[in-house]
Write a protein that holds these residues in place. Structure first.
Motif, PDB file in Angstrom:
ATOM      1  N   UNK A  23       0.834  -1.200   0.000  1.00  0.00           N
ATOM      2  CA  UNK A  23       0.000   0.000   0.000  1.00  0.00           C
ATOM      3  C   UNK A  23       0.876   1.262   0.000  1.00  0.00           C
ATOM      4  N   UNK A  24       1.919   1.261   0.835  1.00  0.00           N
ATOM      5  CA  UNK A  24       2.805   2.430   0.915  1.00  0.00           C
ATOM      6  C   UNK A  24       3.585   2.638  -0.380  1.00  0.00           C
ATOM      7  N   UNK A  25       4.022   1.550  -1.010  1.00  0.00           N
ATOM      8  CA  UNK A  25       4.744   1.676  -2.286  1.00  0.00           C
ATOM      9  C   UNK A  25       3.848   2.302  -3.350  1.00  0.00           C
ATOM     10  N   UNK A  26       2.598   1.871  -3.404  1.00  0.00           N
ATOM     11  CA  UNK A  26       1.667   2.439  -4.386  1.00  0.00           C
ATOM     12  C   UNK A  26       1.436   3.918  -4.105  1.00  0.00           C
ATOM     13  N   UNK A  27       1.301   4.254  -2.834  1.00  0.00           N
ATOM     14  CA  UNK A  27       1.080   5.653  -2.452  1.00  0.00           C
ATOM     15  C   UNK A  27       2.262   6.537  -2.830  1.00  0.00           C
ATOM     16  N   UNK A  28       3.487   5.982  -2.714  1.00  0.00           N
ATOM     17  CA  UNK A  28       4.706   6.730  -3.026  1.00  0.00           C
ATOM     18  C   UNK A  28       5.132   6.586  -4.490  1.00  0.00           C
ATOM     19  N   UNK A  29       4.326   5.897  -5.294  1.00  0.00           N
ATOM     20  CA  UNK A  29       4.600   5.657  -6.724  1.00  0.00           C
ATOM     21  C   UNK A  29       5.933   4.935  -6.937  1.00  0.00           C
ATOM     22  N   UNK A  30       6.200   3.930  -6.106  1.00  0.00           N
ATOM     23  CA  UNK A  30       7.395   3.101  -6.257  1.00  0.00           C
ATOM     24  C   UNK A  30       6.973   1.816  -6.938  1.00  0.00           C
ATOM     25  N   UNK A  31       7.547   1.525  -8.082  1.00  0.00           N
ATOM     26  CA  UNK A  31       7.211   0.342  -8.860  1.00  0.00           C
ATOM     27  C   UNK A  31       7.791  -0.914  -8.209  1.00  0.00           C
ATOM     28  N   UNK A  32       6.966  -1.944  -7.951  1.00  0.00           N
ATOM     29  CA  UNK A  32       7.490  -3.182  -7.370  1.00  0.00           C
ATOM     30  C   UNK A  32       8.500  -3.882  -8.282  1.00  0.00           C
ATOM     31  N   UNK A  33       8.403  -3.674  -9.580  1.00  0.00           N
ATOM     32  CA  UNK A  33       9.322  -4.312 -10.524  1.00  0.00           C
ATOM     33  C   UNK A  33      10.729  -3.715 -10.450  1.00  0.00           C
ATOM     34  N   UNK A  34      10.845  -2.441 -10.123  1.00  0.00           N
ATOM     35  CA  UNK A  34      12.152  -1.791 -10.117  1.00  0.00           C
ATOM     36  C   UNK A  34      12.595  -1.392  -8.713  1.00  0.00           C
ATOM     37  N   UNK A  35      11.677  -0.882  -7.915  1.00  0.00           N
ATOM     38  CA  UNK A  35      12.035  -0.372  -6.598  1.00  0.00           C
ATOM     39  C   UNK A  35      11.754  -1.351  -5.491  1.00  0.00           C
ATOM     40  N   UNK A  36      11.984  -0.882  -4.274  1.00  0.00           N
ATOM     41  CA  UNK A  36      11.732  -1.722  -3.117  1.00  0.00           C
ATOM     42  C   UNK A  36      11.923  -0.961  -1.829  1.00  0.00           C
ATOM     43  N   UNK A  37      11.844  -1.690  -0.740  1.00  0.00           N
ATOM     44  CA  UNK A  37      12.023  -1.122   0.593  1.00  0.00           C
ATOM     45  C   UNK A  37      13.449  -1.380   1.039  1.00  0.00           C
ATOM     46  N   UNK A  38      14.160  -0.311   1.363  1.00  0.00           N
ATOM     47  CA  UNK A  38      15.530  -0.444   1.868  1.00  0.00           C
ATOM     48  C   UNK A  38      15.464  -0.480   3.388  1.00  0.00           C
ATOM     49  N   UNK A  39      15.999  -1.544   3.975  1.00  0.00           N
ATOM     50  CA  UNK A  39      16.053  -1.718   5.422  1.00  0.00           C
ATOM     51  C   UNK A  39      17.520  -1.696   5.813  1.00  0.00           C
ATOM     52  N   UNK A  40      17.858  -0.861   6.798  1.00  0.00           N
ATOM     53  CA  UNK A  40      19.257  -0.755   7.188  1.00  0.00           C
ATOM     54  C   UNK A  40      19.450  -0.354   8.633  1.00  0.00           C
ATOM     55  N   UNK A  41      20.695  -0.259   8.986  1.00  0.00           N
ATOM     56  CA  UNK A  41      21.128   0.107  10.327  1.00  0.00           C
ATOM     57  C   UNK A  41      22.032   1.322  10.202  1.00  0.00           C
ATOM     58  N   UNK A  42      21.914   2.225  11.148  1.00  0.00           N
ATOM     59  CA  UNK A  42      22.842   3.351  11.204  1.00  0.00           C
ATOM     60  C   UNK A  42      23.231   3.586  12.647  1.00  0.00           C
ATOM     61  N   UNK A  43      24.389   4.152  12.838  1.00  0.00           N
ATOM     62  CA  UNK A  43      24.840   4.479  14.184  1.00  0.00           C
ATOM     63  C   UNK A  43      24.007   5.613  14.744  1.00  0.00           C
ATOM     64  N   UNK A  44      23.745   5.557  16.053  1.00  0.00           N
ATOM     65  CA  UNK A  44      22.987   6.624  16.697  1.00  0.00           C
ATOM     66  C   UNK A  44      21.856   6.065  17.516  1.00  0.00           C
TER      67      UNK A  44
END
Length: 166
Positions: A58-79
């Motif tokens: 639902x969020x990808x569609x709302x943000x106009x991110x194509x499932x074929x090309x884009x995705x969700x980036x999950x990561x870690x950062x210091x802080x």
């Protein structure tokens, strides 16, 4: 941004012991956990729940991110209060050294704007050290809504619920 809650390895271990002794405090109890395409259950990777899959679509569609090309980036950062914090955002494509996980191809969810298209999760190599074995869930209650990182690599989390120690 969605609120993030963490579950430490100690909390997961206590929940597993409670489940073994007949008590039901399993952090994944009642959840439909999805394994990435090409992965075996229990393999060191990332898993998501069906609730998370639905919310990501639902969020990808709302943000106009194509499932074929884009995705969700999950990561870690210091802080954060405990030294490390999670970050999630949409990205238009994976980077060269990312691990890419695909979930839910052909699995329709309620209100699915993608008609069962697979969603992808991108994890950089540095973040993968802290995220392997993690389950991404989405919780929606009267009090709050947001993604939950059920991470066996987390040894301690802070009171604000958005940072951890590994």
């Amino acid at each position: 941004m969605a609120m993030v809650t963490l579950q430490t390895a100690a909390e997961m271990e206590a929940a597993q012991k409670a489940a073994a002794s007949g008590q039901t405090k399993d952090p994944l109890a009642g959840m439909n956990v999805l394994t990435a395409q090409g992965q075996e259950p229990g393999q060191k990777g990332i898993q998501i729940t069906e609730k998370a899959l639905k919310r990501i679509r639902v969020a990808m569609a709302k943000e106009s991110v194509s499932p074929e090309q884009g995705g969700l980036r999950v990561g870690i950062q210091g802080g954060g209060c405990s030294g490390l914090s999670y970050n999630i955002r949409f990205d238009t494509q994976p980077r060269d050294r990312d691990r890419v996980y695909a979930f839910g191809e052909g699995l329709a969810t309620a209100g699915d704007p993608t008609d069962g298209a697979a969603i992808r999760i991108f994890v950089d190599p540095k973040s993968f050290i802290y995220l392997h074995g993690m389950v991404l869930d989405f919780e929606e209650t009267l009090m709050r809504q947001g993604f939950n990182f059920i991470n066996p690599n987390s040894t301690k989390s802070c009171g604000c619920g958005s940072s951890f120690t590994a």
